[in-house]
Every structure is written in structure tokens, then in C-alpha cells.
Design a protein around this motif. Structure first.
Motif, PDB file in Angstrom:
ATOM      1  N   ASP A  61     -96.702 -13.153  18.858  1.00  0.00           N
ATOM      2  CA  ASP A  61     -96.937 -14.587  18.656  1.00  0.00           C
ATOM      3  C   ASP A  61     -97.867 -15.224  19.677  1.00  0.00           C
ATOM      4  O   ASP A  61     -98.548 -16.218  19.354  1.00  0.00           O
ATOM      5  CB  ASP A  61     -95.599 -15.337  18.676  1.00  0.00           C
ATOM      6  N   PRO A 109    -102.801 -12.878  21.046  1.00  0.00           N
ATOM      7  CA  PRO A 109    -103.654 -12.367  19.965  1.00  0.00           C
ATOM      8  C   PRO A 109    -104.735 -11.411  20.444  1.00  0.00           C
ATOM      9  O   PRO A 109    -105.305 -10.671  19.636  1.00  0.00           O
ATOM     10  CB  PRO A 109    -104.267 -13.645  19.386  1.00  0.00           C
ATOM     11  N   ASP A 117    -105.710 -10.272  12.051  1.00  0.00           N
ATOM     12  CA  ASP A 117    -104.700 -10.877  11.161  1.00  0.00           C
ATOM     13  C   ASP A 117    -103.690 -11.715  11.938  1.00  0.00           C
ATOM     14  O   ASP A 117    -102.578 -11.974  11.452  1.00  0.00           O
ATOM     15  CB  ASP A 117    -103.977  -9.790  10.382  1.00  0.00           C
ATOM     16  N   PHE A 118    -104.061 -12.152  13.135  1.00  0.00           N
ATOM     17  CA  PHE A 118    -103.128 -12.895  13.977  1.00  0.00           C
ATOM     18  C   PHE A 118    -102.631 -14.165  13.286  1.00  0.00           C
ATOM     19  O   PHE A 118    -103.414 -14.985  12.811  1.00  0.00           O
ATOM     20  CB  PHE A 118    -103.787 -13.277  15.300  1.00  0.00           C
ATOM     21  N   ALA A 119    -101.301 -14.302  13.270  1.00  0.00           N
ATOM     22  CA  ALA A 119    -100.669 -15.509  12.715  1.00  0.00           C
ATOM     23  C   ALA A 119     -99.284 -15.609  13.327  1.00  0.00           C
ATOM     24  O   ALA A 119     -98.399 -14.796  13.018  1.00  0.00           O
ATOM     25  CB  ALA A 119    -100.569 -15.427  11.195  1.00  0.00           C
ATOM     26  N   PRO A 120     -99.046 -16.584  14.220  1.00  0.00           N
ATOM     27  CA  PRO A 120     -97.723 -16.724  14.852  1.00  0.00           C
ATOM     28  C   PRO A 120     -96.633 -16.884  13.798  1.00  0.00           C
ATOM     29  O   PRO A 120     -96.815 -17.579  12.805  1.00  0.00           O
ATOM     30  CB  PRO A 120     -97.872 -17.986  15.693  1.00  0.00           C
ATOM     31  N   LEU A 121     -95.521 -16.247  14.048  1.00  0.00           N
ATOM     32  CA  LEU A 121     -94.422 -16.314  13.088  1.00  0.00           C
ATOM     33  C   LEU A 121     -93.343 -17.293  13.531  1.00  0.00           C
ATOM     34  O   LEU A 121     -92.801 -18.046  12.727  1.00  0.00           O
ATOM     35  CB  LEU A 121     -93.817 -14.916  12.913  1.00  0.00           C
ATOM     36  N   ASN A 136     -93.643 -19.094  16.845  1.00  0.00           N
ATOM     37  CA  ASN A 136     -94.362 -20.094  17.633  1.00  0.00           C
ATOM     38  C   ASN A 136     -93.467 -20.762  18.675  1.00  0.00           C
ATOM     39  O   ASN A 136     -93.654 -21.920  19.025  1.00  0.00           O
ATOM     40  CB  ASN A 136     -94.973 -21.167  16.714  1.00  0.00           C
TER      41      ASN A 136
END
Length: 559
Positions: free
Chosen positions: A476, A479, A501-505, A507
Motif C-alpha cells: 500500500d 509503490p 499496477d499499484f493501487a492501495p487497498l 490506505n
């Protein structure tokens, strides 16, 4: 002397021992009246009484023709039954592996289990495998007298062989040569394809006389010697230098040994523990390199394995099953020169990592660090917090960092964050215990985890704590790093490569810190990125190549 034509100029040959055969049989050119067999205690008197000018032969270079003379002489001593048995073994089996037994000093402490495991695994790939187990051999003797000490040694070694045999499937053909005459042992040595031996005299039988390829295991003190100065590596003309088991797989046992009637603490005689999987890896590679030209032998393991790439991949994965094996593999990728390990305990991993400069950090080492300390191997008996606050700056940066300290999210995450100050773009991290195997093993309180395990009858020794949360936090909040996790109880590799493909889940570090084991199970497959070892190594190698292809950071201009 024979080649130079000087034998006839010698007036007298004073012979003390003839372990490889009688001198007048090996060299029939020597008149028997010139040979005198004498006891060691009579030697000086014999020399003085006869006013001899004496030349002794101790370490002599063994030429091809001398080795052949010895072999042909000893072959004639063997019975027709033995010669027939050896010939049948050659025709029926491939490969024939010679394995040595040694007791007392400079030996592999768990050789019984280790040798049995190596043989069983080799047999799975070579169904026509045969084994020659060799140990002490009776030296040639004109009197036919057998030393009682030799008999006692043979008895102990025979018991060791019986124990090994009890661990092997009965289908594996084993020839036991322990206690046979030396001429019989050497004839068997000429029949084998490769050997696995201890360092020392027992290797010389097969290395010096038969000149076969082989693998040698020994203690770390011997391994520190230059290869060219090790006994067994230079004495034979056109000799095949043995492969030595790397020191990564060796741990010396710090205790005195009993040798020749007294206790001896000389470091060259130290016994040692050896990782049989590492030894097997070397034996397997050597076996695969041997071309089989014998008739009536089924397709050898080299073709069987190479015809199935998945089998080879599986074998490579097995060779990265242990922590130190993974660390050594990671070190090769970025040419690690400086290594940091946090959480060392008994040193089982640290002391097997083969890196030029190593730093160990642990609040309480459970082994004698003085046995391993030198100017390139540093031990700090402090907490990791103290190390990063007060000592780490001495080392500038590290190429490979292994985090295996207190198994809690807070401490391990703090160690990771603190280590960033001492990293660079090619640094690789390995974080241990990121895949708990049960509800109890994921408890951050070790005492509570053990107590609950005992209540439900769970005798598993595993305790990973909640270190898995560190991976979730990296997912999270970092990155710039990519990562992947080895299977098993989990070791996560982290390296510099921006995740596209970084996307915090979550946060939220607070949310991550409050996660429970059922949360871990829900997100394990998607977050941990569990991969086969070979896939992880391939990804790291690609990332390293990609970074090297970029322009130097000094040439970049910010606008």
C-alpha cells in the motif's frame, strides 16, 4: 628415478611400508637382493652402520605410467571371482558411485543420514545406480599381520555401513569394501564413475590411483586453503581436481577430537555438519556431466532429465528450499559485496551465506561468534533499533538485507523502514516468516501462541507472528518496490522496480496493523504474490538487466 635411468645406481632400497604393493613387484627391474625391509626403529642404526647417503621419498608426483604400474600389479593380486564381480558391475550399472566412510576426526557428523539421503535421491534419477561404500582398507603386508587397531576401526565402520544400508531401499545395489585389502579397494576404484569422499587419505585411493572425478566434503578450515595446496588436488599427472562442497553448506563443530590416542583441538581436524542437499546438488551435477558409453544400460539420467524441462525446473526450485541457499542465489544477481542480517540466533543462516563482507545484528547470539569473526565478518550484539540509530552509518549501504528479527509487524516494519537509509537502487531485501501456517503461528505474542498450541494439541514449532502485515504495508505505501514470496512458511523478496499496477487497498497503516488471521487468508493469494523460486529469480534478473540499461543517474537532467 626409473625414467631418469638411475635405478641401477642405487645400492640399497630400505623399505619401511608398502601399502600400495611390494616394490619389487611394481618395479621388477629392481634386483631383489637390493631390497631390504626394515622396521622404523631400526632405520637410523642401519644408515649409520653402513654409512649410507640416504634419499627419502615422501610427497612425490604420481605420473601416469607409475599409476598404471601400481594398478596392474594390484589387479594381479585380486582373485578371479573379484575381478569378475567388478566387471559385471561395470556392465550392469551406471553410474557407480564410490562413497567414503570416516569416523573420529575431520568427518561429517551426520554422514549416515546424509549419505543415505543422497543415495536415495540419486537413485530416483539413475535407476541403474550402484554404490561402492569404502572406508579403511588393510594395507599390503608381507607378514600378513593385521593391526588390532585396524580391526577395531573396521568393526566400527562396518557398523556404520550397516546403519546406512538399513536406511536404503533393498533394490539399490551396494558393494561394501570396508575392511578389504587395499589392492581390492583400488581395483574397485578403477571401476567407478564418480566418488563422494572425505578430504584426506581416503580420497587419495580413488583420486590419485584411479584419477576419477569426484566431490569432496571437509571442514571450513581446509576450505580456506588455496585449492592448489590442498592434498588431492596436485599430486597426480593430468589429475582430475575434485569438486569441493562449498563452505555455504558446512558448519564446523567446535570440539576436540580423539586422534591417535590423544585428544586434539587442531582446527584442521575439526568435525563438521554438512547440508546433504548441498552435497547432493554437487554430486548430481557431476553425475549428469558423465557420458555413458556402456552397452545394455538404459537411457541415463542426463537424457531423462533434460527431456523434461519441468523436472529440471522442479529440481532447481528444491535447490533453493533453504534460507541460505536463497540468499546466496540473490547475492549472485546483484553481485552482493555487503550483507546485513537482522536476527541471527544460532547463525545457521548467517554462517552459510557466502558474501565478502557480512554484518550480523542480534541482541543475544546463541553461538560463539569469535569462531567466525574477522575483519570482513562483524557481529553486533545489540537490538536492531540501536544498530540503525548508532552503528549502521559505519557501513554506508548494503547490497542484500535479511530481516529475521522479532516476529512482529511493528518491529519488522520499523527495521525495513530504517534499512531504507542504508540501501541503494540495487539493494535486495529478504523478509522472513511472511506466511503463517496457522491461526496460532500468526499470533504476535509467542508465549500466548505456544500456550494455545499446547491446549489444542498442536505440536508444530512454527511461529511467524504477524510479519505478514509488513508485506501488506509495502503493497500500500511503497509503490517503488516490487516483491514476491517464496512458498512454504514464507520469505518475501523486495527489490526496486515500480509496480505499474499499484493501487492501495487499505490506505491505512492502522487498518493493516489491526488485521487478523482470517484477513490474511482472504488476501493472501492476491497480496503475497507467492511464486516458485525459479520464477522469483528470473524476475529479479530481469529487473537488474532493465536497471542497467537505463542512463546513469548522473546523466539525468531535471527540468
Amino acid at each position: 628415478m626409473y625414467e631418469a635411468g638411475y635405478l641401477y645406481k642405487v645400492d640399497r632400497f630400505l623399505v619401511l611400508n608398502e601399502p600400495l604393493g611390494y616394490i619389487d613387484e611394481i618395479f621388477p627391474e629392481i634386483p631383489s637382493e637390493k631390497v631390504k625391509w626394515i622396521k622404523r626403529e631400526e632405520l637410523l642404526e642401519e644408515i649409520l652402520d653402513n654409512n649410507y647417503f640416504v634419499i627419502t621419498f615422501d610427497y612425490a608426483f604420481i605420473r601416469e605410467n607409475l599409476a598404471e604400474r601400481v594398478y596392474q600389479t594390484l589387479l594381479k593380486k585380486c582373485s578371479s571371482a573379484l575381478q569378475s564381480e567388478v566387471e559385471k558391475a561395470r556392465k550392469k550399472h551406471f553410474p557407480i558411485l564410490w562413497v567414503s566412510i570416516r569416523l573420529g576426526d575431520r568427518t561429517w557428523v551426520s554422514q549416515v543420514e546424509g549419505i543415505a539421503n543422497i543415495i536415495k535421491n540419486l537413485w530416483e534419477n539413475f535407476p541403474n545406480l550402484a554404490i561402492v561404500i569404502d572406508g579403511f582398507s588393510l594395507p599390503e603386508s608381507r607378514e600378513g599381520f593385521v593391526n588390532p587397531q585396524h580391526e577395531a576401526t573396521i568393526k566400527r565402520e562396518k557398523e556404520t555401513v550397516r546403519t546406512i544400508l538399513s536406511l536404503l531401499p533393498p533394490e539399490i545395489k551396494v558393494y561394501d569394501t570396508v575392511g578389504c585389502w587395499l589392492h581390492e579397494s583400488i581395483v574397485w576404484a578403477h571401476a567407478i564413475d564418480l566418488y563422494l569422499a572425505h578430504h584426506g587419505t581416503i580420497q587419495h585411493k580413488v583420486g590419485w590411483t584411479a584419477n576419477k572425478p569426484g566431490v569432496v566434503h571437509t571442514n571450513r578450515k581446509i576450505l580456506k586453503q588455496p585449492l592448489s595446496s590442498r592434498a588431492g588436488a596436485w599430486e597426480r599427472e593430468n589429475g582430475i581436481v575434485p569438486v569441493y562442497v562449498p563452505k555455504d553448506y558446512i558448519v564446523d563443530i567446535n570440539e576436540t577430537v580423539y586422534r591417535q590416542g590423544r585428544w586434539n583441538s587442531h582446527p584442521h581436524l575439526k568435525n563438521y555438519e554438512c547440508d546433504w542437499k548441498g552435497v547432493y546438488e554437487e554430486v548430481l551435477k557431476l553425475a549428469l556431466s558423465i557420458k555413458d558409453e556402456r552397452v545394455n544400460v538404459p537411457l541415463n539420467a542426463e537424457n531423462q532429465l533434460r527431456s523434461n524441462s519441468q523436472t529440471i525446473k522442479t529440481m532447481n526450485d528444491k535447490m533453493l528450499a533453504q534460507r541460505f541457499q536463497r540468499l546466496n542465489a540473490l547475492a549472485k544477481i546483484n553481485c552482493t559485496a555487503k550483507y546485513l542480517e537482522v536476527g541471527v540466533f544460532r547463525g545457521a543462516t548467517f554462517n552459510r551465506v557466502n558474501i565478502p563482507f557480512k554484518v550480523a545484528v542480534d541482541p543475544k547470539f546463541r553461538f560463539n561468534t569469535n569462531d567466525y569473526t574477522d575483519r570482513n565478518t562483524i557481529f553486533h550484539e545489540v537490538t536492531s533499533d540501536e544498530f540503525f540509530a548508532k552503528l549502521a552509518s559505519e557501513y554506508d549501504s548494503f547490497d542484500l538485507i535479511y530481516l529475521d528479527g522479532l516476529h512482529t509487524f511493528e518491529q519488522t516494519f520499523r527495521d525495513f523502514c530504517a534499512s531504507l537509509r542504508y540501501s541503494h537502487q540495487n539493494t535486495i531485501w529478504l523478509i522472513d516468516d511472511t506466511h503463517p501456517t496457522s491461526l496460532f503461528s500468526a499470533d504476535p505474542d509467542p508465549r500466548r501462541a505456544r500456550r494455545l498450541q499446547k491446549l489444542v494439541g498442536d505440536d508444530s514449532p512454527n511461529w511467524m507472528g504477524d510479519v505478514y502485515k509488513v508485506v501488506f504495508a509495502i503493497h500500500d505505501f511503497f509503490p517503488q518496490f516490487s516483491y514476491a514470496t517464496f512458498p512454504g512458511h514464507g520469505q518475501t523478496v523486495v527489490w526496486t522496480e515500480t509496480r505499474k499496477d499499484f493501487a492501495p487497498l487499505w490506505n491505512s497503516l492502522e487498518k493493516i496493523s489491526r488485521m487478523k488471521y482470517d484477513d490474511f487468508l482472504e488476501f493472501r493469494d492476491s497480496i503475497l504474490k507467492i511464486r516458485n523460486p525459479s520464477e522469483i529469480i528470473k524476475a529479479l534478473e530481469k529487473a537488474t538487466i532493465d536497471r542497467e540499461s537505463l542512463p546513469s543517474s548522473k546523466s539525468l537532467v531535471m527540468t
